[in-house]
Enzyme design. Sequence first.
Site, mmCIF file in Angstrom:
data_model
loop_
_atom_site.group_PDB
_atom_site.id
_atom_site.type_symbol
_atom_site.label_atom_id
_atom_site.label_comp_id
_atom_site.label_asym_id
_atom_site.label_seq_id
_atom_site.Cartn_x
_atom_site.Cartn_y
_atom_site.Cartn_z
ATOM 1 N N TYR A 36 23.759 34.665 -3.244
ATOM 2 C CA TYR A 36 24.886 35.985 -3.543
ATOM 3 C C TYR A 36 25.611 36.095 -1.550
ATOM 4 O O TYR A 36 24.845 36.467 -0.988
ATOM 5 C CB TYR A 36 24.669 37.120 -4.436
ATOM 6 N N GLU A 60 13.030 35.300 -9.455
ATOM 7 C CA GLU A 60 12.862 36.480 -8.846
ATOM 8 C C GLU A 60 12.277 37.386 -7.965
ATOM 9 O O GLU A 60 12.653 38.272 -8.020
ATOM 10 C CB GLU A 60 14.312 36.751 -8.075
ATOM 11 N N GLU A 96 21.391 30.480 -9.435
ATOM 12 C CA GLU A 96 22.809 31.274 -9.378
ATOM 13 C C GLU A 96 23.203 31.406 -8.525
ATOM 14 O O GLU A 96 22.805 31.587 -7.742
ATOM 15 C CB GLU A 96 21.898 33.204 -9.418
#
Length: 473
Positions: free
Chosen positions: A384, A312, A412
């Site tokens: 997310y 990231e 993730e």
Amino acid sequence: MNSNMNIGIRSIVRLLVGLFWVSSFFACGSNDDGNGSDEPQLDAPQLVSSIPVNGDKDIPTGDLEVILTYDQNVTISSAGHSEVTISGATVENVSANLKKVTVCLSGLESGGNYMLKVPKGVVLGPTKVEAPQVTISFSTINTSEVKPVISELCVSNPLPQAQKLYDYLVSIYGKKTLSGSMANVNWNIAEAELVHKTTGKYPAIAFFDYIHLYASAPDSWIDYGNTTIVEDWWSQGGLVGAGWHWMVPAYDGAATDNMTYEPEKTTFRPKNAIVEGTWENRIIKADLEKIAGYLKLLQDKNIPVIWRPLHEAAGNIYEPWHGTAWFWWGYDGADVYKKLWIYMFDFFKEKGINNLIWVWTTQLNDADFYPGDAYVDIIGRDIYNQKAGPDNAVQYKTIDEVYSKRLVVLSECGSVATISSQWESGARWAYFMPWYQYNATTLAGHEHADDKWWTDAMTQDYVVTRDQLPSMK
């Protein structure tokens, strides 16, 4: 005849009948095996499960281990190997260990339909009772329909197990997805155990984090040199992944209780880290030396690692509000970041580290940060709070188009749409990995992936669990 006499006679009759049946039972020898033996006989072994399951599709081509699990310990008859057949392929070996029978096959071709037959009498129970015939039908993946990704790993002369793992990922890409779980901070399989407790299955991949590298030592509270947890997972058929939240001192000479990865909390700058003679360069050399040693411990045990460092990197740099990087390694921009990535890659190469499959994590609009195909094997995306399957699929398809020759993974995730809704919308991640919840004791109410989310994932026939993996050894 009075009633009392009637009762007495009836009782005597019942007793005589009972004695007759008991004597008949022993006289006939109910446990006789037909050869005059009175030894007790177990029922014939029954198949409990198989890998692959009957009717399974998109099996990788080449070699395959078929695992048959029975309800009791079994052996193979002396003629077992020659009696087991599969049309269009070769039975290389048949063996038994406790309740499992392993049939090793070779020569499986693209788009083929196969039927494996294990005739009655090949598998025997503890007292030589013959198991019924087993027939397993399956089909292999049609490689002409698979996305053409780069087949070679970017590491020169890769560990054979690493290449075998990568080949497997390539062979199932778009057809199946591997399940993964993240360690609770660093060196454990706590989340994987919660998944198993909830669903009865372990994820295919256990991911770890070298976040506390600075504190790791044999006499410390954390020791990455003790690889027992990783070795055990690997020996049980699981795959291994690792990331690194790379902590650096807040300033030159700061104590180990003043470490961070946040750029605003340190004077450590990546543009200086790749310059000889700077304190930042001294730090990264020492850290890379230390972590290379830990990775070499796994390499020496033939354990490949799905390696995701420097993740990231762009942070919010390319967002409309022109934010900053979340981690120090992206703070000085794309060009410096790429040099840092390549610096790490070359450092490990000089140390002879060849068990890594390199994963780079994209922020979607950060192509300038991409180190290049020569230094990356897989493209990851961290998502997310995207509850709709189509929203996740849009991101997958965008990445898949930009990096058309690379596998794409959900490296993730947390609070996202179920895997089934993502898959049905076209998000064909090569693997997925929800983030951990600190010290969670149950998946019920889990902040990133709760019991319902995991149950949905682990019941899909295209989601690969640990027990369904082929051997990578």
